[in-house]
Scaffold this motif. Structure first.
Motif, mmCIF file in Angstrom:
data_model
loop_
_atom_site.group_PDB
_atom_site.id
_atom_site.type_symbol
_atom_site.label_atom_id
_atom_site.label_comp_id
_atom_site.label_asym_id
_atom_site.label_seq_id
_atom_site.Cartn_x
_atom_site.Cartn_y
_atom_site.Cartn_z
ATOM 1 N N GLU A 1 -8.546 4.573 -1.424
ATOM 2 C CA GLU A 1 -8.008 5.925 -1.447
ATOM 3 C C GLU A 1 -7.665 6.268 -2.565
ATOM 4 O O GLU A 1 -7.878 7.372 -3.292
ATOM 5 N N SER B 1 -0.338 4.986 -1.095
ATOM 6 C CA SER B 1 -0.807 6.042 -0.096
ATOM 7 C C SER B 1 0.181 7.137 -0.173
ATOM 8 O O SER B 1 -0.315 8.092 -0.022
ATOM 9 N N ARG C 1 -6.166 1.470 1.539
ATOM 10 C CA ARG C 1 -5.478 2.492 0.717
ATOM 11 C C ARG C 1 -5.683 2.377 -0.970
ATOM 12 O O ARG C 1 -5.576 3.121 -1.518
ATOM 13 N N SER D 1 -12.540 6.511 3.922
ATOM 14 C CA SER D 1 -11.596 5.537 4.191
ATOM 15 C C SER D 1 -11.668 5.122 5.729
ATOM 16 O O SER D 1 -11.572 3.825 5.982
ATOM 17 N N SER E 1 0.790 -1.382 0.174
ATOM 18 C CA SER E 1 -0.059 -0.010 0.117
ATOM 19 C C SER E 1 0.689 1.077 0.099
ATOM 20 O O SER E 1 0.484 2.443 -0.482
#
Length: 444
Positions: free
Chosen positions: A201, A138, A198, A164, A134
């Motif tokens: 996101e 991220s 993530r 999230s 991730s």
């Protein structure tokens, strides 16, 4: 005053809410892993130090970039802002790839830094192998959302991070405890939940940056051909901030490592204490981030008097809100300790740390808006780096290490020494703020 309150509500509170949501993700992991046992809590929290350091590096890059973008935002120079955005995202993703490689290739060595207990090292290494995937995603998402703050676009960050938090809590419940058809994966479940969160996101941020945001865009040509003069400005401002945040993050990890070497009870208590500290400071951190934007924008507009007014009011507001939050934490400390499934020994450590944290947070509520807000907003990033790293590494960590490994002091005494950095740097931060040397126009 009405205009100032409108700014606080429109900018500072959303930033504080984003910090609260970020802390909420960490809190969810700590609470749920704590319910799974002290070993699971220690393993997941200590392994999470790797991402913590990475995120601080990215925060340092974007904070340095935000010094430029906020001042160019005051001048409404969108082209230059887009160039700064592109080079910052490049550096952030490169950092994400570096930490991904470390998490995949040497997870056991990383865990040995934080603990000497085989079970914690084994579980933490398993966590890292999953969650490391991730890190590059991220890095992109976090870097972009941080940069959008500097141009006063905070709604997207609040929306993405809020979603999230919900996704992470649901996935944690399913994968840690094995609800419904899902297997109970414990620490590995927390890592998988973080990875999936993530990914969500990244998809959301990439969609927004590519399809919705047309005011400040990520243009491919600026990723390939960087403005060398602007790159120099970026490096001069960002390098001290990156070093500052990296050294601070490494310092927090060193604190965790020192206490982790003193046993799982000390490590677990420190893990909870860190989350509580973030909750207490969430409004102050949001105000500090907003201060950097407001001060930088006012300087870019050549309104030095307004920059001073913003600085003074935001520092005062930071202290007031932290005073309230710290008092609540102190009054509720017994409930906080009893809410966690910790051993009697860890609970004793935890309650002591919360008492010290009450005074620590008040000092931080003044130093943080000065160093992270006022000084950075005016481009005085080098002084902040020297002050924070000296107080941390030459002060609290050095004293804590001597107390733990040379003098063999008890855990409570070592924990106290490790929280002295804010008290050491506060007088110097106040002096620098009053000197007004931070009122610098950095735009070309």
């Amino acid at each position: 005053m009405k205009g100032f309150l409108k700014i606080v509500i429109g900018l500072a509170l959303p930033l504080a809410l984003q910090n609260l949501i970020n802390t909420g993700v960490t809190t969810a992991d700590v609470v749920m892993l704590g319910m799974a046992g002290e070993t699971a809590l220690s393993s997941g929290s200590l392994a999470g130090q790797v991402a913590f350091v990475m995120n601080l590096m990215i925060f340092g890059m974007t904070s340095g970039a935000s010094v430029l973008t906020a001042q160019y935002w005051g001048k409404k120079d969108i082209e230059t802002i887009e160039k700064v955005f592109s080079m910052t995202i490049c550096f952030a993703v490169a950092a994400g790839l570096l930490f991904f490689a470390a998490g995949e290739l040497i997870p056991q060595k990383l865990m040995h830094i934080f603990s000497s207990e085989p079970e914690i090292i084994e579980n933490g290494a398993a966590y890292l192998r999953i969650v490391a995937w991730s890190y590059p995603l991220s890095a992109f998402s976090t870097g972009y959302l941080y940069l959008m703050r500097s141009v006063e676009r905070v709604q997207i960050g609040t929306a993405v991070l809020g979603t999230s938090l919900i996704v992470n809590v649901i996935l944690n419940a399913l994968l840690i405890f094995g609800l419904g058809p899902f297997p109970a994966l414990g620490v590995r479940g927390a890592a998988l939940a973080t990875l999936l969160t993530r990914c969500c996101e990244f998809v959301a941020v990439r969609f927004y940056s590519g399809k919705i945001n047309r005011e400040v865009c990520l243009r491919p040509r600026y990723f390939i051909h960087m403005d060398l003069l602007l790159l120099r400005d970026f490096l001069v401002l960002a390098t001290p901030v990156v070093l500052n945040e990296t050294l601070w993050g490494a310092g927090m990890s060193a604190n965790a490592a020192i206490l982790g070497q003193m046993g799982s009870a000390a490590a677990a208590a420190n893990s909870v204490n860190r989350v509580i500290r973030e909750l207490v400071m969430v409004l102050s951190l949001g105000l500090s981030a907003a201060t950097a934007v407001l001060v930088g924008k006012a300087i870019g507009e050549k309104r030095m008097d307004l920059a001073e007014t913003y600085a003074k009011r935001m520092i005062s507001l930071s202290f007031c809100v932290t005073l309230v939050a710290g008092a609540l934490m102190f009054l509720l400390r017994h409930s906080i300790v009893n809410a966690m499934s910790l051993s009697v020994e860890a609970q004793g450590y935890q309650e002591f740390m919360l008492i010290v944290l009450t005074f620590y947070s008040l000092a931080q509520s003044l130093s943080c808006p000065i160093i992270v807000g006022v000084l950075r907003g005016g481009g005085d990033t080098r002084f902040g780096m020297i002050l924070e790293s000296s107080a941390l590494w030459g002060g609290s960590i050095l004293l804590g290490a001597i107390g733990a490994f040379a003098l063999h002091l008890p855990v409570k005494a070592v924990a106290f020494l490790l929280m002295l950095d804010e008290f050491i740097k506060l007088p110097f931060a106040v002096w620098r703020y009053r000197s007004k040397v931070w009122l610098k126009d950095l735009t070309r």
